[in-house]
Design an enzyme around this catalytic site. Structure first.
Site, mmCIF file in Angstrom:
data_model
loop_
_atom_site.group_PDB
_atom_site.id
_atom_site.type_symbol
_atom_site.label_atom_id
_atom_site.label_comp_id
_atom_site.label_asym_id
_atom_site.label_seq_id
_atom_site.Cartn_x
_atom_site.Cartn_y
_atom_site.Cartn_z
ATOM 1 C CD GLU A 53 -0.970 -2.245 2.335
ATOM 2 O OE1 GLU A 53 0.202 -2.537 2.020
ATOM 3 O OE2 GLU A 53 -1.550 -2.772 3.284
ATOM 4 C CD1 TRP A 171 21.483 -37.850 -18.359
ATOM 5 C CD2 TRP A 171 20.680 -35.805 -17.962
ATOM 6 N NE1 TRP A 171 22.547 -37.043 -18.085
ATOM 7 C CE2 TRP A 171 22.087 -35.765 -17.843
ATOM 8 C CE3 TRP A 171 19.970 -34.617 -17.742
ATOM 9 C CZ2 TRP A 171 22.796 -34.611 -17.531
ATOM 10 C CZ3 TRP A 171 20.667 -33.464 -17.430
ATOM 11 C CH2 TRP A 171 22.058 -33.467 -17.331
ATOM 12 N NE ARG A 185 16.771 -27.608 -6.969
ATOM 13 C CZ ARG A 185 17.958 -28.189 -7.131
ATOM 14 N NH1 ARG A 185 19.041 -27.451 -7.292
ATOM 15 N NH2 ARG A 185 18.057 -29.500 -7.135
ATOM 16 C CB THR A 197 19.304 -37.373 -2.417
ATOM 17 O OG1 THR A 197 18.093 -38.121 -2.487
ATOM 18 C CG2 THR A 197 19.436 -36.492 -3.638
ATOM 19 C CG LEU A 205 20.761 -29.984 -2.670
ATOM 20 C CD1 LEU A 205 20.593 -30.399 -1.213
ATOM 21 C CD2 LEU A 205 19.617 -30.554 -3.497
ATOM 22 C CB SER A 289 13.354 -43.941 0.969
ATOM 23 O OG SER A 289 14.377 -43.019 1.173
HETATM 24 C C1 AOF Z 1 0.616 -5.142 4.479
HETATM 25 N N1 AOF Z 1 1.209 -4.952 3.273
HETATM 26 O O1 AOF Z 1 2.803 -5.363 1.813
HETATM 27 C C2 AOF Z 1 2.875 -6.462 3.870
HETATM 28 C C3 AOF Z 1 2.239 -6.664 5.109
HETATM 29 O O2 AOF Z 1 7.940 -5.827 10.060
HETATM 30 P P1 AOF Z 1 7.496 -5.668 8.647
HETATM 31 O O3 AOF Z 1 7.405 -4.240 8.205
HETATM 32 O O4 AOF Z 1 8.318 -6.495 7.696
HETATM 33 O O5 AOF Z 1 5.987 -6.210 8.590
HETATM 34 C C4 AOF Z 1 5.684 -7.559 8.488
HETATM 35 C C5 AOF Z 1 4.231 -7.779 8.779
HETATM 36 O O6 AOF Z 1 3.423 -6.844 8.091
HETATM 37 C C6 AOF Z 1 3.804 -9.160 8.264
HETATM 38 O O7 AOF Z 1 3.902 -10.135 9.257
HETATM 39 C C7 AOF Z 1 2.364 -8.918 7.877
HETATM 40 O O8 AOF Z 1 1.538 -9.022 9.015
HETATM 41 C C8 AOF Z 1 2.388 -7.494 7.406
HETATM 42 N N2 AOF Z 1 2.754 -7.474 5.988
HETATM 43 N N3 AOF Z 1 1.118 -6.002 5.374
HETATM 44 O O9 AOF Z 1 -0.405 -4.502 4.733
HETATM 45 C C9 AOF Z 1 2.301 -5.580 2.932
HETATM 46 N N4 AOF Z 1 4.033 -7.069 3.554
HETATM 47 ZN ZN ZN Z 2 1.646 -2.627 5.935
#
Ligand code: AOF
Ligand code: ZN
Length: 354
Positions: A53, A171, A185, A197, A205, A289
């Site tokens: 936002e 392969w 990955r 493995t 990896l 496995s």
């Molecule tokens: C939002 N918009 O784009 C994100 C949100 O400590 P920070 O700043 O990295 O915040 C992490 C927390 O904020 C994350 O656990 C989640 O609850 C929220 N992330 N929220 O409105 C965003 N990345």
């Molecule tokens: Zn936020």
């Protein structure tokens, strides 16, 4: 565009950071002016970077009076590594906020919505919510169940063989399927294999695509048999070992001890520990496995199956030995499929989830 379409746009924006945001969620945001015209877009690029936002709203000079924000996750209302998103939404004069789904983070969990409503903003929660949950399946599992999302990747022949009778497995599938494997990955926080493995294939990896996020190698090694000179020690991030071996720290490796259960090392204990270390998605690769024991736990959320149009009639079959009754056999649903050159690709999801 309809409200759902704007929200879908948020998901597309958010997905650009796939593999980079963990332990944070994937979030995208769209800003419309009072006439419903698009004025800005943004997305969260990773921990410490602007939330979606704020990323979108900072691109607009001045306010957006009576504007609308679409965002796939509840806006945060507390200071974390960055300031609360609710503040900037209020400051910019936004009138309507459409939220894809609530944030299960206990600091938010509805408080972000309340904060906006108290400021006189109209908030609607729950728009294409299933799609929003699917995009952030790993984040949600980690928050709600304290374990990472588990993806099992299998490359097999038509008859389900993962190697021939001599143990040769290099392969099975073609180039395009292997490139998809590399992409997988890049999208996961960790890659997990059994020590068998490591000893047999000596894999690197790592992610061998340019500008892609690194992946943490995780080795299940009950008796700590990984060779000192195995390539995983030098090919990228330091590997994490899980063992039941008494002398766990003899080599100076990153080793943690977990209890045993009927399938070997307790996969549940490994997952809980990985989650506590901010690993929210695990790609399980390698070893017939390990495929069997992990399927046995019922903790596989996604299955990525690459099937070559080859028939061996001998060699190991993945999941062999499980011996499930037919009533329990259909645990997965097909979500996506494609032909990659000559190989069949199926993405399946556990019926228990999303
Ligand atoms: C939002 N918009 O784009 C994100 C949100 O400590 P920070 O700043 O990295 O915040 C992490 C927390 O904020 C994350 O656990 C989640 O609850 C929220 N992330 N929220 O409105 C965003 N990345
Ligand atoms: Zn936020």
């Amino acid at each position: 565009m309809s409200n759902s379409e704007w929200m879908r746009r948020c998901l597309v924006l958010a997905a650009q950071a796939q593999g980079w945001t963990s332990p944070n969620p994937l979030v995208g945001a769209v800003v419309l002016d009072a006439n419903g015209k698009l004025v800005s877009e943004g997305f969260h690029k990773g921990p410490g970077q602007w939330h979606a936002e704020r990323d979108a709203l900072l691109k607009v000079s001045g306010a957006v009076p009576n504007g609308t924000v679409f965002v796939n996750l509840e806006p945060c209302c507390v200071w974390g590594r960055t300031p609360p998103c609710t503040d900037i939404i209020i400051e910019k004069g936004i009138r309507n906020v459409y939220v894809g789904m609530l944030d299960p983070d206990p600091r938010m969990a509805g408080k972000g919505i309340k904060r906006l409503e108290e400021a006189g903003i109209n908030v609607q929660v729950g728009l294409i919510e299933e799609e929003c949950r699917t995009l952030n399946a790993a984040y949600l599992l980690a928050r709600e169940q304290k374990r990472p999302l588990v993806t099992l990747k299998v490359a097999s022949t038509l008859d389900g063989r993962v190697c021939d009778t001599s143990g040769h497995s290099k392969w099975i599938t073609g180039e395009a399927a292997r490139a998809s494997g590399q992409r997988l990955r890049a999208e996961h926080d960790a890659i997990l294999v059994g020590v068998g493995t490591v000893i047999k294939d000596d894999p690197q990896l790592n992610v061998r695509l340019e500008n892609e996020p690194p992946i943490r190698p995780v080795i299940l090694d009950t008796h700590l048999r990984t060779p000192q000179d195995a390539k995983i020690h030098t090919s990228g991030l330091k590997p994490w070992f899980y063992t039941h071996h008494a002398n766990a720290n003899g080599h100076g490796w990153d080793v943690r001890t977990v209890p045993l259960d009927s399938t070997g090392l307790s996969f549940q204990a490994v997952l809980a520990d990985l989650c506590s270390r901010d690993v929210y998605s695990v790609l399980v690769e390698g070893g017939a496995s390990i495929a069997s024991s992990i399927l046995q736990t019922g903790l596989v959320d996604r299955l990525e199956l690459f099937m070559a149009p080859k028939f061996l009639g001998g060699g190991l079959i993945w999941g062999d030995g499980l011996k499930l009754p037919l009533a329990l056999a259909s645990q997965f649903e097909i979500r996506e499929h494609a032909i990659l050159d000559q190989d069949i690709w199926l993405r399946l999801e556990s019926k228990k989830h999303v």
